[in-house]
Motif scaffolding. Structure first.
Motif, PDB file in Angstrom:
ATOM      1  N   GLU A  97       0.827  -1.206   0.000  1.00 19.64           N
ATOM      2  CA  GLU A  97       0.000   0.000   0.000  1.00 19.64           C
ATOM      3  C   GLU A  97       0.864   1.259   0.000  1.00 19.64           C
ATOM      4  N   ALA A  98       1.858   1.298   0.887  1.00 23.62           N
ATOM      5  CA  ALA A  98       2.739   2.466   0.950  1.00 23.62           C
ATOM      6  C   ALA A  98       3.541   2.623  -0.334  1.00 23.62           C
ATOM      7  N   ALA A  99       3.888   1.488  -0.979  1.00 21.17           N
ATOM      8  CA  ALA A  99       4.715   1.522  -2.193  1.00 21.17           C
ATOM      9  C   ALA A  99       4.028   2.225  -3.353  1.00 21.17           C
ATOM     10  N   GLN A 100       2.726   2.441  -3.239  1.00 21.52           N
ATOM     11  CA  GLN A 100       2.031   3.188  -4.286  1.00 21.52           C
ATOM     12  C   GLN A 100       2.556   4.624  -4.383  1.00 21.52           C
ATOM     13  N   GLN A 101       3.180   5.100  -3.309  1.00 19.53           N
ATOM     14  CA  GLN A 101       3.770   6.453  -3.307  1.00 19.53           C
ATOM     15  C   GLN A 101       5.199   6.456  -3.847  1.00 19.53           C
ATOM     16  N   ARG A 102       5.700   5.281  -4.231  1.00 18.12           N
ATOM     17  CA  ARG A 102       7.008   5.133  -4.856  1.00 18.12           C
ATOM     18  C   ARG A 102       8.120   5.818  -4.037  1.00 18.12           C
ATOM     19  N   ASN A 103       8.944   6.665  -4.679  1.00 22.02           N
ATOM     20  CA  ASN A 103      10.071   7.304  -3.994  1.00 22.02           C
ATOM     21  C   ASN A 103       9.631   8.108  -2.777  1.00 22.02           C
ATOM     22  N   VAL A 104       8.447   8.691  -2.852  1.00 20.77           N
ATOM     23  CA  VAL A 104       7.967   9.528  -1.754  1.00 20.77           C
ATOM     24  C   VAL A 104       7.832   8.707  -0.477  1.00 20.77           C
ATOM     25  N   ALA A 105       7.383   7.447  -0.608  1.00 22.33           N
ATOM     26  CA  ALA A 105       7.272   6.580   0.562  1.00 22.33           C
ATOM     27  C   ALA A 105       8.632   6.419   1.222  1.00 22.33           C
ATOM     28  N   GLY A 106       9.666   6.263   0.401  1.00 28.21           N
ATOM     29  CA  GLY A 106      11.008   6.128   0.940  1.00 28.21           C
ATOM     30  C   GLY A 106      11.468   7.379   1.652  1.00 28.21           C
ATOM     31  N   GLU A 107      11.156   8.539   1.082  1.00 32.76           N
ATOM     32  CA  GLU A 107      11.591   9.783   1.710  1.00 32.76           C
ATOM     33  C   GLU A 107      10.853  10.016   3.033  1.00 32.76           C
ATOM     34  N   ILE A 108       9.581   9.623   3.088  1.00 26.12           N
ATOM     35  CA  ILE A 108       8.829   9.700   4.349  1.00 26.12           C
ATOM     36  C   ILE A 108       9.491   8.824   5.407  1.00 26.12           C
ATOM     37  N   MET A 109       9.839   7.586   5.019  1.00 22.65           N
ATOM     38  CA  MET A 109      10.466   6.688   5.971  1.00 22.65           C
ATOM     39  C   MET A 109      11.858   7.178   6.362  1.00 22.65           C
ATOM     40  N   GLY A 110      12.532   7.855   5.437  1.00 20.96           N
ATOM     41  CA  GLY A 110      13.839   8.433   5.759  1.00 20.96           C
ATOM     42  C   GLY A 110      13.721   9.508   6.823  1.00 20.96           C
ATOM     43  N   SER A 111      12.700  10.343   6.698  1.00 19.90           N
ATOM     44  CA  SER A 111      12.465  11.381   7.702  1.00 19.90           C
ATOM     45  C   SER A 111      12.170  10.764   9.063  1.00 19.90           C
ATOM     46  N   LYS A 112      11.340   9.719   9.061  1.00 24.12           N
ATOM     47  CA  LYS A 112      11.001   9.043  10.325  1.00 24.12           C
ATOM     48  C   LYS A 112      12.247   8.375  10.922  1.00 24.12           C
ATOM     49  N   LEU A 113      13.070   7.787  10.048  1.00 25.17           N
ATOM     50  CA  LEU A 113      14.287   7.128  10.513  1.00 25.17           C
ATOM     51  C   LEU A 113      15.238   8.141  11.157  1.00 25.17           C
ATOM     52  N   ALA A 114      15.338   9.321  10.548  1.00 25.50           N
ATOM     53  CA  ALA A 114      16.195  10.377  11.104  1.00 25.50           C
ATOM     54  C   ALA A 114      15.701  10.810  12.481  1.00 25.50           C
ATOM     55  N   ILE A 115      14.400  10.947  12.636  1.00 21.80           N
ATOM     56  CA  ILE A 115      13.827  11.361  13.925  1.00 21.80           C
ATOM     57  C   ILE A 115      14.036  10.274  14.975  1.00 21.80           C
ATOM     58  N   ASP A 116      13.841   9.009  14.567  1.00 19.55           N
ATOM     59  CA  ASP A 116      14.073   7.902  15.503  1.00 19.55           C
ATOM     60  C   ASP A 116      15.530   7.861  15.950  1.00 19.55           C
ATOM     61  N   TRP A 117      16.446   8.141  15.030  1.00 13.96           N
ATOM     62  CA  TRP A 117      17.870   8.178  15.381  1.00 13.96           C
ATOM     63  C   TRP A 117      18.128   9.253  16.420  1.00 13.96           C
ATOM     64  N   CYS A 118      17.495  10.417  16.243  1.00 12.41           N
ATOM     65  CA  CYS A 118      17.662  11.515  17.202  1.00 12.41           C
ATOM     66  C   CYS A 118      17.135  11.122  18.586  1.00 12.41           C
ATOM     67  N   LYS A 119      15.986  10.468  18.602  1.00 14.01           N
ATOM     68  CA  LYS A 119      15.421  10.021  19.880  1.00 14.01           C
ATOM     69  C   LYS A 119      16.388   9.085  20.584  1.00 14.01           C
ATOM     70  N   ALA A 120      16.946   8.148  19.826  1.00 16.29           N
ATOM     71  CA  ALA A 120      17.837   7.143  20.409  1.00 16.29           C
ATOM     72  C   ALA A 120      19.147   7.744  20.892  1.00 16.29           C
ATOM     73  N   ASN A 121      19.527   8.889  20.305  1.00 20.39           N
ATOM     74  CA  ASN A 121      20.814   9.497  20.643  1.00 20.39           C
ATOM     75  C   ASN A 121      20.676  10.793  21.445  1.00 20.39           C
ATOM     76  N   GLY A 122      19.481  11.049  21.930  1.00 21.29           N
ATOM     77  CA  GLY A 122      19.273  12.195  22.806  1.00 21.29           C
ATOM     78  C   GLY A 122      19.349  13.548  22.120  1.00 21.29           C
ATOM     79  N   VAL A 123      19.159  13.591  20.807  1.00 21.19           N
ATOM     80  CA  VAL A 123      19.194  14.854  20.064  1.00 21.19           C
ATOM     81  C   VAL A 123      17.841  15.552  20.192  1.00 21.19           C
ATOM     82  N   LYS A 124      17.858  16.824  20.565  1.00 23.84           N
ATOM     83  CA  LYS A 124      16.616  17.553  20.792  1.00 23.84           C
ATOM     84  C   LYS A 124      16.278  18.541  19.683  1.00 23.84           C
ATOM     85  N   VAL A 125      17.247  18.864  18.829  1.00 24.87           N
ATOM     86  CA  VAL A 125      17.024  19.823  17.739  1.00 24.87           C
ATOM     87  C   VAL A 125      17.608  19.255  16.450  1.00 24.87           C
TER      88      VAL A 125
END
Length: 457
Positions: free
Chosen positions: A361-389
């Protein structure tokens, strides 16, 4: 403007655009057909033409030149137009025909095919009577092109802005051609046909240089490219790295204006305004200036001519560059993320993260789905490493627009992303920065490569 005022304006516009058709019907013409084309300028793909005959009582508002409508609205209107039209037809002249006879003649051929298809529909509906006699009663309204179609016709400059049936034809033609070029993106990946529809964008030229020409390219449109493969790709040979770290004689001769960023997300000298803007927009206390002389730009940054311009000096903080990719064969999509951490002394360290996903279902957005997940991955990395900004750099506008609620989230993927960012912002300061795709920034390019690598692994 109130809803009522908007409705009155649209109704008045409809009457205005239908005026010429009403006049012709009053003069005794039976069918008044509008004709328009799309795709005369691209480097690849066919030229499409559409012919549309609207009923006298057609009352759908909002029809205009297709270029002034969103893709979603064009698709909605195209369906309505084809459903309610008396008749309609599409004509196509492919790239081989364009190369053989030139684009203007190929456009005329496509228009004649569209007229023939429309007549066939009229015949199927039993609306043509008398062999050949119908031509004496009908009229063609054509956008700009003068066409000998063996029947009365009228060429109207900017007809798609002035005449309802021509505007309707422009919508039908563009939706059909856009759909074809999107299909070709799957057949010939690497040129971004789904995004540029065959026009000469930076991604398209990049594909030509790395992959060569496809069977749908117009050879006569690529003569300058054959002479010089750099043609059309920013036209600045010395600007392969947009954050130029060395201003040499060639750059000084080619660039009409350069932009120096003294304080921003990235400091350095940039070859165009879009790249400069990405570094200063929304950055508190940004300092930048344009110069006709690169030497003056160097002096503004406190640099001696020929020395390194410090194009990768970041202010203290954490930045993430995200990109997405999609594999047509497997239907999988992926993301690539580059985290850049900069300390108070300007020293930077990078972390590379990527991942691939199986979500039909998400793959219907093609590259955009990947960029959304990239943004989420970056935020998750910040959470795990105590980054606030964090600042997240992305090349698809929706990544920031959905998160900032500037765009409406219309599917589970974008809705979930919007809510994810909202929750993360309860404990983090997250800023989104739109950048140009493949503009030469090494972190953007690295994120793109990471995304592609995730699909290969």
């Amino acid at each position: 403007m109130t809803k009522q005022e908007r409705a009155e304006r649209d109704a008045a516009k409809l009457i205005e655009m239908r005026a010429r058709e009403d006049e012709l019907r009053a003069e005794g013409y039976r069918f008044v057909a509008g004709i328009d084309e799309v795709g005369r300028g691209p480097l690849a793909g066919p030229v499409y033409a559409a012919c549309v005959i609207l009923p006298e009582d057609f009352d759908v508002t909002g029809i205009n030149d297709s270029k002034k409508l969103s893709a979603k609205r064009r698709e909605e209107l195209s369906g309505i137009i084809k459903e309610r039209a008396v008749a309609w037809g599409i004509g196509i002249a492919d790239n081989h025909e364009i190369d053989e006879v030139n684009i203007l003649e190929a456009t005329k051929h496509a228009m004649k095919k569209a007229i023939a298809a429309t007549r066939d529909m009229l015949a199927e509906k039993g609306l043509l009577t008398g062999e050949g006699g119908e031509h004496k009663k009908d009229m063609l309204l054509i956008d700009a092109v003068k066409l000998d179609a063996g029947m009365p016709s009228e060429s109207i400059i900017k007809g798609d802005e002035k005449c309802l049936c021509i505007a309707a034809a422009s919508i039908v033609a563009k939706v059909a051609r856009d759909a074809y070029m999107t299909e070709m993106d799957a057949v010939y990946p690497g040129y971004d046909f789904a995004g540029n529809k065959g026009y000469g964008t930076a991604k398209h030229y990049e594909g030509l240089r790395t992959l060569g020409k496809t069977p749908i390219h117009r050879l006569t449109f690529l003569k300058k490219f054959d002479e010089n493969p750099e043609t059309g790709h920013d036209a600045r040979k010395a600007s392969k790295e947009k954050t130029a770290v060395n201003i040499d004689k060639e750059t000084a001769e080619v660039a009409k204006k350069v932009y120096a960023v003294r304080k921003g997300r990235t400091t350095g000298i940039f070859m165009n305004w879009d790249d400069c803007k990405a570094q200063v927009d929304g950055f508190a206390g940004a300092e930048y200036k344009s110069f006709a002389d690169p030497a003056e730009a160097m002096a503004y940054l406190g640099l001696a001519e020929g020395s390194a311009a410090g194009g990768e000096k970041f202010p203290e903080g954490v930045r993430a560059y995200v990109d997405g990719s999609y594999d047509n064969g497997s239907g999988r999509f992926s993301c690539g993320v580059v985290i850049v951490e900069t300390d108070a002394n300007g020293n930077s360290e990078t972390t590379e993260v990527n991942s691939a996903f199986d979500d039909t279902e998400a793959a219907q957005q093609r590259n955009v789905a990947g960029e959304i997940m990239g943004s989420k991955l970056a935020i998750d990395w910040c959470k795990a490493n105590g980054v606030k900004v964090i600042e997240i750099y992305h090349d698809y506008e929706g990544i920031g627009a959905w998160a900032d609620r500037k765009w409406k989230a219309n599917n589970p993927l974008t809705q979930g992303y919007r809510d994810f960012v909202a929750e993360a912002r309860k404990s983090m300061d997250i800023t989104f920065v739109k950048v140009k795709a493949h503009a030469g920034n090494k972190y953007n390019e690295l994120a793109d490569k990471l995304a592609k690598k995730a699909l290969e692994d």
